[in-house]
Design an enzyme around this catalytic site. Structure first.
Site, PDB file in Angstrom:
ATOM      1  N   ARG A 294      -3.440 -10.276   4.466  1.00  0.00           N
ATOM      2  CA  ARG A 294      -3.739 -10.286   3.028  1.00  0.00           C
ATOM      3  C   ARG A 294      -2.528  -9.712   2.299  1.00  0.00           C
ATOM      4  O   ARG A 294      -2.205  -8.533   2.476  1.00  0.00           O
ATOM      5  CB  ARG A 294      -4.996  -9.446   2.770  1.00  0.00           C
ATOM      6  CG  ARG A 294      -5.448  -9.410   1.327  1.00  0.00           C
ATOM      7  CD  ARG A 294      -6.697  -8.536   1.177  1.00  0.00           C
ATOM      8  NE  ARG A 294      -7.186  -8.521  -0.185  1.00  0.00           N
ATOM      9  CZ  ARG A 294      -6.729  -7.711  -1.134  1.00  0.00           C
ATOM     10  NH1 ARG A 294      -5.777  -6.854  -0.863  1.00  0.00           N
ATOM     11  NH2 ARG A 294      -7.247  -7.767  -2.347  1.00  0.00           N
TER      12      ARG A 294
ATOM     13  N   LYS B 146       0.838  -1.212   0.000  1.00  0.00           N
ATOM     14  CA  LYS B 146       0.000   0.000   0.000  1.00  0.00           C
ATOM     15  C   LYS B 146       0.868   1.255   0.000  1.00  0.00           C
ATOM     16  O   LYS B 146       2.016   1.239   0.451  1.00  0.00           O
ATOM     17  CB  LYS B 146      -0.968  -0.038   1.178  1.00  0.00           C
ATOM     18  CG  LYS B 146      -1.957  -1.213   1.017  1.00  0.00           C
ATOM     19  CD  LYS B 146      -3.396  -0.897   1.199  1.00  0.00           C
ATOM     20  CE  LYS B 146      -4.279  -2.012   0.673  1.00  0.00           C
ATOM     21  NZ  LYS B 146      -5.262  -2.495   1.645  1.00  0.00           N
TER      22      LYS B 146
END
Ligand code: HH2
Length: 289
Positions: A271, A239
């Site tokens: 994840r 991210k």
């Protein structure tokens, strides 16, 4: 199988009832801590793997490798939710994910990353065992019924705003308690719609309407979320906050560090895009713990 259904009311835990849910073990047993969820985006425009898995055969091979590398489940998504994205039509989402799910059916444990009831319905028919809804059942009024009617797990994620504008000006007074209050309310909505609580996990939604500091604070204070009594899933992998922190475009080491930090603060499912590196790191972190 007999499972106890426990609901949280105010600050009390109370056993409300015992139900029969044949065939589905509680999510904590299916995904012991830590478990890795591999990310497989079948999209042209995802954060980091956009375009890589558009060919269904390439996608299926990548999913198989993730399981061989130690993923407990592979999260297949046909709609990017990156900041600024607009979403895709039902037909386009089905066109992307169904051929992949058909190839994986029976071989690879699959989660479907969707907010659309019809996509979830098709995915469940093709063997998906978890519905990962980044809207926490706010996107499609029929999705709760599809999940409740199937033998399937559910992930409820927090998001402030919508992907198109969510990074414009994320604002919280106290990000951890506001995210926890939201997830507790969505958990109640899911349970009231008939989804057994022991099949549900919660996710703070790293990067979904959050600044770098909000994301860090959510991991730092993950105990506020684990205290809701459901397993917590964290997706920090690749991210943009990690790029902001490190200044680097290679986000592997940063992603692993974030996953280990989340695990150490109580996350159950991580994840991730790079399954092997995360499985190795979490194996060591778990052995130390
Ligand atoms: N993050 C993304 C998508 N789905 N689901 C859950 N439960 N938690 C997350 O943090 C999460 C998610 C976004 O990441 P990615 O799949 O890499 O990108 P994109 O949405 O662009 O496909």
């Amino acid at each position: 199988m007999q499972v106890a259904v426990v609901h949280r009311r105010a600050n009390d835990w109370c056993l409300l009832e015992t139900r029969h849910h044949p065939g589905v073990i509680p999510i904590e047993e299916r995904f012991p801590r830590p478990s890795v969820m591999g990310v497989l985006n079948v999209t042209p425009d995802s954060f980091s793997d956009g375009g890589v898995h558009l060919d269904p055969d390439v996608a299926a091979a990548a999913a198989g490798r993730m399981v061989a590398d130690g993923a407990a489940i592979v999260d297949v998504g046909g709609e990017s939710t990156r900041p600024g994205s607009d979403g895709v039509s039902l037909d386009e989402e089905l066109r992307r994910v169904v051929p992949v799910l058909e190839r994986l059916h029976g071989d690879v444990p699959v989660s479907i990353d969707t907010a659309k009831a019809e996509v979830a319905r098709r995915a469940l028919a093709l063997g998906a065992e978890l519905v990962n809804d980044v809207t926490a059942l706010r996107g499609d009024p029929e999705l709760a019924g599809v999940v409740a009617g199937g033998e399937v797990y559910l992930c409820l994620m927090h998001m402030q705003g919508k992907p198109r504008t969510m990074q414009a000006a994320p604002t919280y007074d106290d990000v951890a308690s506001e995210v926890a209050a939201f997830l507790e309310q969505r958990l109640r909505v899911a349970v009231d719609a008939g989804v057994p609580e022991e099949r549900i996990c919660l996710d703070p939604g790293i990067g979904f309407g959050k600044t770098v500091e909000h994301n860090l604070e959510l991991v730092r204070r993950l105990d506020v979320l684990t205290s809701l009594g459901r397993p917590v899933l964290v997706g920090f992998s690749r991210k943009s906050s990690l790029r902001r922190l490190t200044g680097s475009d290679d986000l592997l080491a940063a992603s692993v560090a974030a996953a280990v930090a989340a695990y150490e603060r109580g996350a159950t499912i991580l994840r991730v895009h790079d399954v092997r590196a995360h499985v190795d790191a979490l194996t060591v972190a778990h052995a130390v713990a």
